[in-house]
Design an enzyme around this catalytic site. Structure first.
Site, PDB file in Angstrom:
ATOM      1  N   ARG A 159      21.277 -39.370 -17.428  1.00 21.13           N
ATOM      2  CA  ARG A 159      19.834 -39.302 -17.420  1.00 21.13           C
ATOM      3  C   ARG A 159      19.590 -38.765 -18.815  1.00 21.13           C
ATOM      4  O   ARG A 159      18.604 -37.890 -19.083  1.00 21.13           O
ATOM      5  CB  ARG A 159      19.431 -38.389 -16.413  1.00 21.13           C
ATOM      6  CG  ARG A 159      19.177 -38.972 -15.114  1.00 21.13           C
ATOM      7  CD  ARG A 159      18.522 -38.065 -14.155  1.00 21.13           C
ATOM      8  NE  ARG A 159      18.691 -38.339 -12.852  1.00 21.13           N
ATOM      9  CZ  ARG A 159      18.726 -37.597 -11.841  1.00 21.13           C
ATOM     10  NH1 ARG A 159      18.874 -36.375 -12.001  1.00 21.13           N
ATOM     11  NH2 ARG A 159      19.001 -37.967 -10.531  1.00 21.13           N
ATOM     12  N   TYR A 200      17.725 -45.309   0.264  1.00 26.65           N
ATOM     13  CA  TYR A 200      16.349 -45.281   0.150  1.00 26.65           C
ATOM     14  C   TYR A 200      15.511 -46.078   0.875  1.00 26.65           C
ATOM     15  O   TYR A 200      14.393 -45.649   1.118  1.00 26.65           O
ATOM     16  CB  TYR A 200      16.327 -45.522  -1.553  1.00 26.65           C
ATOM     17  CG  TYR A 200      16.712 -44.163  -2.541  1.00 26.65           C
ATOM     18  CD1 TYR A 200      15.533 -43.361  -2.795  1.00 26.65           C
ATOM     19  CD2 TYR A 200      17.776 -44.116  -2.860  1.00 26.65           C
ATOM     20  CE1 TYR A 200      15.737 -42.169  -3.594  1.00 26.65           C
ATOM     21  CE2 TYR A 200      18.117 -42.970  -3.635  1.00 26.65           C
ATOM     22  CZ  TYR A 200      16.986 -42.171  -4.115  1.00 26.65           C
ATOM     23  OH  TYR A 200      17.346 -41.043  -5.029  1.00 26.65           O
TER      24      TYR A 200
END
Length: 358
Positions: A34, A161
């Site tokens: 990230r 998810y």
């Protein structure tokens, strides 16, 4: 931009690829999961004007935010394309929205296995060409400074998810599916695996020089479950990508598997064929090396929370970490993604300390 132009500039910094392939390096390579993200004010400026997934879907914007950390930090040895693991469910026809303060949300998650048949596998990767275009554009703009990493979510993580409707602390709905619908679980995991293989091959065709597979939800699996539900598909992804690259007469690229919370299964991961295994911060580097052996590269694994300490403390912790891993077959990173409030100077302290440690 001519996205068919693959005459990329010559790579000047090969540390990451050398470490992944077991070659000697002058310094330990370092990058951060990230690293193109919310801790950077310049990223926040882009996000103030554009929806998250619009940034992902616009090659020029994805390229811009991919390059931002490289402009700020001189010691980074890699870039990772700005995208999201959930572009795959989107390509399968599911709606995914990014809600401020909450993260990704699926307004209509999978409720029953019968809905698996409604997923649009055919043409899924063709709906992700914007990722390939962002990779090609970034390879040109990066001008060979460092290699570019492509990535995907792993099948179990994506499935979680899709069933939970977003991130979940308990994964209770997914675990219910594991108990009630074991055959359908494997049907969905197989579908995701097929799409992931083609997606990763497309990324290499577009210019990705290393690939990482994020099994971000491995901490919800026991060792036995990891062996049954995650590992076979991760292994299929590795072998499937290799096979398709060979068929297309494309150069093989090293691949990394990162199973967060999967420290209980390092021996299983070591048999899946990946050149590099990523470690979270709960895993001891010395023990990890004993388990996986000398012929696999390790990546990690400073606790992201340690970046809230003083620069001197960060340097000391980083040097200690690097010395435990050693210089051979090691890529320095955090044990998970950098968090949004991380001080900018912490990244400087971390990346500098890696290069100065050995």
């Amino acid at each position: 931009m001519d996205y068919t132009n693959k005459n990329f500039p010559i790579l000047k910094n090969t540390r990451l690829l050398d470490a992944a392939l077991g070659r000697n390096v002058d310094k330990v390579p370092v990058w951060v999961m990230r690293q193109a993200g919310r801790y950077l004010p310049e990223f926040q400026e882009v996000r103030a004007k554009h929806d998250f997934f619009n940034v992902c879907r616009t090659p020029e914007l994805a390229c811009e935010v991919t390059l931002q950390p490289l402009r700020r930090y001189d010691h980074l040895d890699a870039s990772i394309i700005f995208s999201d693991i959930l572009v795959i469910p989107q390509a399968l026809g599911m709606i995914v929205e990014m809600h401020p303060g909450k993260g990704p949300v699926f307004p209509k998650p999978l409720v029953h296995p019968s809905e698996i048949d409604q997923l649009q596998e055919d043409g899924a990767v063709s709906r992700l060409t914007y990722v390939g275009q962002a990779i090609t554009l970034t390879r040109h703009k990066i001008e060979g400074k460092v290699p570019l990493i492509g990535f995907t979510g792993a099948p179990f993580t994506l499935m979680g998810y899709m069933i939970e409707g977003g991130g979940s602390q308990t994964m209770s709905k997914t675990k219910e599916w594991l108990e009630k619908y074991p055959k359908d679980i494997h049907r969905l995991l197989s579908l995701l695996t097929r799409v992931i293989i083609d997606y990763l091959v497309m990324q290499v065709e577009s210019g990705a020089q290393l690939l990482q597979v994020f099994e971000s939800s491995a901490d919800h699996l026991t060792r036995e479950q990891f062996s049954e539900i995650s590992a076979p598909y991760l292994k299929d992804i590795k072998s499937g990508v290799e096979k398709k690259l060979k068929e297309k007469q494309l150069e093989q690229v090293p691949m990394t598997v990162f199973a967060k919370g999967g420290g209980h299964s390092l021996d299983i991961q070591a048999k899946m064929g990946y050149e590099t295994i990523g470690l979270d911060w709960t895993v001891d580097p010395v023990e990890a090396r004993k388990i996986v052996g000398e012929n696999i590269t390790l990546q990690g694994n400073l606790d992201p929370q340690d970046l809230y300490k003083t620069p001197d403390e960060i340097r000391n912790l980083t040097v200690d970490m690097v010395k435990k891993f050693g210089k051979h077959r090691y890529i320095a990173n955090l044990g998970h993604g950098i968090t949004p409030q991380t001080p900018l100077e912490s990244m400087t302290a971390f990346t500098e300390a890696v290069h100065e440690a050995l």
